[in-house]
Write a protein that holds these residues in place. Structure first.
Motif, mmCIF file in Angstrom:
data_model
loop_
_atom_site.group_PDB
_atom_site.id
_atom_site.type_symbol
_atom_site.label_atom_id
_atom_site.label_comp_id
_atom_site.label_asym_id
_atom_site.label_seq_id
_atom_site.Cartn_x
_atom_site.Cartn_y
_atom_site.Cartn_z
ATOM 1 N N LEU A 94 0.828 -1.213 0.000
ATOM 2 C CA LEU A 94 0.000 0.000 0.000
ATOM 3 C C LEU A 94 0.859 1.258 0.000
ATOM 4 O O LEU A 94 0.548 2.245 -0.666
ATOM 5 C CB LEU A 94 -0.944 -0.005 1.205
ATOM 6 C CG LEU A 94 -2.062 -1.057 1.159
ATOM 7 C CD1 LEU A 94 -2.776 -1.139 2.504
ATOM 8 C CD2 LEU A 94 -3.061 -0.727 0.045
ATOM 9 N N GLU B 97 -7.443 -5.962 -0.541
ATOM 10 C CA GLU B 97 -8.742 -6.024 0.136
ATOM 11 C C GLU B 97 -9.096 -7.482 0.473
ATOM 12 O O GLU B 97 -9.499 -7.791 1.595
ATOM 13 C CB GLU B 97 -9.817 -5.406 -0.768
ATOM 14 C CG GLU B 97 -11.206 -5.424 -0.158
ATOM 15 C CD GLU B 97 -12.284 -5.023 -1.172
ATOM 16 O OE1 GLU B 97 -11.942 -4.467 -2.239
ATOM 17 O OE2 GLU B 97 -13.462 -5.269 -0.890
ATOM 18 N N LEU C 279 -6.905 -8.770 3.326
ATOM 19 C CA LEU C 279 -7.302 -8.249 4.644
ATOM 20 C C LEU C 279 -8.627 -8.853 5.095
ATOM 21 O O LEU C 279 -8.815 -9.149 6.280
ATOM 22 C CB LEU C 279 -7.399 -6.713 4.603
ATOM 23 C CG LEU C 279 -6.061 -5.996 4.429
ATOM 24 C CD1 LEU C 279 -6.275 -4.494 4.233
ATOM 25 C CD2 LEU C 279 -5.157 -6.239 5.632
ATOM 26 N N ASP D 93 -10.261 -1.532 10.134
ATOM 27 C CA ASP D 93 -10.030 -0.155 9.664
ATOM 28 C C ASP D 93 -9.286 -0.165 8.339
ATOM 29 O O ASP D 93 -9.656 0.525 7.382
ATOM 30 C CB ASP D 93 -9.175 0.629 10.681
ATOM 31 C CG ASP D 93 -10.017 1.092 11.865
ATOM 32 O OD1 ASP D 93 -11.249 0.908 11.811
ATOM 33 O OD2 ASP D 93 -9.424 1.613 12.832
ATOM 34 N N ALA D 94 -8.214 -0.936 8.303
ATOM 35 C CA ALA D 94 -7.400 -1.002 7.084
ATOM 36 C C ALA D 94 -8.241 -1.510 5.918
ATOM 37 O O ALA D 94 -8.198 -0.956 4.810
ATOM 38 C CB ALA D 94 -6.191 -1.918 7.310
ATOM 39 N N LEU D 95 -9.027 -2.536 6.176
ATOM 40 C CA LEU D 95 -9.868 -3.119 5.131
ATOM 41 C C LEU D 95 -10.862 -2.084 4.600
ATOM 42 O O LEU D 95 -11.017 -1.930 3.379
ATOM 43 C CB LEU D 95 -10.616 -4.338 5.690
ATOM 44 C CG LEU D 95 -11.667 -4.972 4.780
ATOM 45 C CD1 LEU D 95 -11.033 -5.501 3.505
ATOM 46 C CD2 LEU D 95 -12.398 -6.113 5.507
ATOM 47 N N GLU E 172 -10.648 1.133 4.575
ATOM 48 C CA GLU E 172 -9.966 2.182 3.812
ATOM 49 C C GLU E 172 -9.533 1.677 2.430
ATOM 50 O O GLU E 172 -9.637 2.391 1.432
ATOM 51 C CB GLU E 172 -8.751 2.708 4.582
ATOM 52 C CG GLU E 172 -9.084 3.430 5.877
ATOM 53 C CD GLU E 172 -9.868 4.729 5.670
ATOM 54 O OE1 GLU E 172 -9.991 5.200 4.513
ATOM 55 O OE2 GLU E 172 -10.376 5.263 6.676
ATOM 56 N N VAL E 173 -9.031 0.458 2.391
ATOM 57 C CA VAL E 173 -8.594 -0.099 1.104
ATOM 58 C C VAL E 173 -9.798 -0.252 0.171
ATOM 59 O O VAL E 173 -9.736 0.058 -1.023
ATOM 60 C CB VAL E 173 -7.886 -1.459 1.300
ATOM 61 C CG1 VAL E 173 -7.656 -2.152 -0.036
ATOM 62 C CG2 VAL E 173 -6.558 -1.256 2.011
ATOM 63 N N CYS F 96 -7.068 7.632 1.350
ATOM 64 C CA CYS F 96 -7.593 6.356 1.885
ATOM 65 C C CYS F 96 -6.471 5.339 2.054
ATOM 66 O O CYS F 96 -6.392 4.640 3.069
ATOM 67 C CB CYS F 96 -8.649 5.768 0.953
ATOM 68 S SG CYS F 96 -10.175 6.701 0.946
ATOM 69 N N ARG G 84 -4.413 6.092 5.033
ATOM 70 C CA ARG G 84 -5.110 5.743 6.282
ATOM 71 C C ARG G 84 -5.042 4.232 6.530
ATOM 72 O O ARG G 84 -4.915 3.789 7.667
ATOM 73 C CB ARG G 84 -6.572 6.179 6.233
ATOM 74 C CG ARG G 84 -6.757 7.660 6.434
ATOM 75 C CD ARG G 84 -8.152 7.930 6.993
ATOM 76 N NE ARG G 84 -8.623 9.234 6.593
ATOM 77 C CZ ARG G 84 -9.580 9.456 5.698
ATOM 78 N NH1 ARG G 84 -10.197 8.444 5.110
ATOM 79 N NH2 ARG G 84 -9.928 10.675 5.382
ATOM 80 N N ALA G 85 -5.128 3.463 5.464
ATOM 81 C CA ALA G 85 -5.035 2.002 5.607
ATOM 82 C C ALA G 85 -3.647 1.618 6.132
ATOM 83 O O ALA G 85 -3.514 0.767 7.017
ATOM 84 C CB ALA G 85 -5.311 1.314 4.274
#
Ligand code: GDP
Ligand code: ZN
Length: 453
Positions: free
Chosen positions: A165, A199, A202, A397-399, A401-402, A421, A424-425
């Motif tokens: 990422l 995605e 995660l 959260d990461a998921l 955002e991705v 985004c 943030r991930a």
């Protein structure tokens, strides 16, 4: 950094008790407490060797002792570590700890050894959490999963995703900021593909949380059914000893009887409930309400039916109560001639096991069914597993955002927004591993530990 000391073994009587020292003065402190045989010193010892001596304080000799030295940075904390082992008694070990403190060490705070290991880069936050999980693991699979995490399985997955990422974000940022430079053009299809792969990865990781939790904590299961179908007999069979009251009189179990049992690798927090039936008796009514409440809360409902009897209105009541639950229909008493209308059972339950609670026949099939239902058969404890709520929240959260980044890209939203985004991930993933975690997060992780860890 100062030098810390704590009792590393459980306080009680045992073969040996160990005080662990960590910090730049560890060997020096040990030399003030232990006189090694043959005039040797701890400071002069080779790393990863032991030496024999006598431990003492101002009042005289404490005990004979064995000293083990780990040199920085190849130790658990990354600092110089000395372990002093004496005979394991509360008095001896506490006196040895006091001697170390008198010799210049500071009593360690809860989790401080592991915290130092984290601060020195010996492990990331997920590995630190795995140390606590290993210590508290109660089953083989739980211990195996914790060991994989200790070995960095989750850490590596998180870092790999964060690296990928970060690469995307850097490319996007460069493209946005220096359009006239010779930067490879952003290929939205390729970027989108990469984001979707991430995605999926995660999402798969997040999916390990529920199974992992079941492995660690077990499943809450309620045994329900109308009176006399054999709920208490089943409870006793699974628990392996007589807990519940088995009688021929309908409605005997008024309160909920609970027990934690192990079915193979699965831990079940079982509760045997009052028979569900329509009744005017207020006491029994209360028991029925309790049973229905328990049914609603349970992760798994074992709905028991009497195979030797026709379905009655109370059975239908049970079927209605089970409508929204994860449920296994247990057709009991298969040692008797069968009279139950299986058609109705098949219409209402996706999972059915026939058994005899009395003779234990079919108990294995029940175990298999539960493993299948909770995907435990597919659980791979050597893979990365999301092990606690903190980790789950970070991965979720990461998921999110991705997913948002990929959606935005496909919708033709500006690269700026996509980039935000993705960043943030990355933040969420680095919070997970602790590379970018706030003090609060780090404190939260180490608050789970006790002194000496
Ligand atoms: P509960 O009211 O649902 O808890 O039912 P109990 O466990 O108290 O059992 C009611 C009666 O059924 C008792 O007499 C049990 O011995 C009997 N029973 C339970 N399971 C079986 C079984 O698998 N086979 C036979 N033949 N009898 C059973
Ligand atoms: Zn009962």
């Amino acid at each position: 950094m100062d030098t810390i000391a704590a009792v590393a073994t459980p306080l009680g009587t045992g073969g040996i008790g160990v005080v662990r020292l960590s910090g730049p003065e560890a060997a020096a402190v040990a030399d003030r407490v232990v006189r090694l045989a043959g005039g040797k010193t701890v400071a002069g010892m080779k790393g990863y060797t032991c030496a024999y001596g006598r431990a003492g304080d101002a009042d005289g000799e404490i005990d004979e002792a064995v000293v083990t030295l780990f040199r920085a940075p190849r130790s658990f904390t990354g600092e110089e570590v000395v372990e002093i082992a004496v005979h394991g008694g509360v008095y001896l070990v506490n006196r040895l700890l006091r001697a170390c403190v008198a010799a210049g060490a500071r009593p360690a705070l809860a989790g401080e050894f592991t915290r130092r290991a984290f601060l020195n880069g010996k492990l990331d936050l997920t590995q630190a959490e795995a140390v606590a999980d290993l210590i508290s693991a109660e089953g083989r699979q739980a211990a195996r999963a914790a060991l994989s995490a200790r070995d960095g399985a989750l850490y590596r997955r998180a870092e790999a995703a964060a690296d990928a990422l970060t690469g995307y974000a850097a490319h996007l940022a460069a493209w946005i900021d220096y359009p006239e430079e010779e930067i490879a053009e952003v290929d939205p299809a390729k970027l989108g593909g990469g984001l979707r792969r991430c995605e999926g990865d995660l999402a798969g990781l997040l999916g390990t949380y529920d199974t992992g939790r079941i492995i660690r904590e077990g499943i809450s299961a309620a045994i329900v059914g109308r009176p006399n179908v054999g709920k208490s007999t089943l409870m006793n069979l699974l628990a392996g000893h007589a807990r519940s009251i088995v009688t021929d009189i309908a409605g005997t179990t008024r309160d909920i009887v609970s027990d934690t049992i192990r079915l193979g690798e699965i831990v079940l927090h079982l509760s045997d409930t009052a028979g569900i039936r329509g009744t005017d008796d207020p006491v029994e009514r209360a028991g029925v309400d309790l049973a229905v409440g328990e049914l609603a809360r349970a992760q798994l409902v074992l709905a028991v039916f009497d195979g030797s009897d026709a379905l009655d209105e109370n059975d239908l009541r049970v079927i209605r109560c089970c409508k929204d639950a994860v449920c296994i229909a247990l057709v009991n008493k298969n040692d008797l001639p069968q009279r139950l209308d299986m058609e109705v059972i098949r219409e209402n339950f996706a999972h059915i096991v026939t058994l005899s609670a009395k003779s234990a026949e079919g108990a294995d099939a029940l175990k298999k069914k539960i493993e299948e239902l909770f995907l435990l058969e597919r659980f791979d404890p050597s893979a990365a597993v999301v092990a606690n709520e903190r980790q789950r929240a970070a991965v979720a959260d990461a998921l999110a955002e991705v997913r948002e980044a990929a959606d935005a890209l496909e919708a033709g939203v500006s690269y700026d927004a996509v980039c935000v985004c993705i960043e943030r991930a990355v933040d969420a993933l680095l919070t997970l591993t602790g590379r970018r975690a706030t003090q609060e997060v780090v404190d939260q992780v180490f608050s789970r530990f006790c002194v000496g860890k």
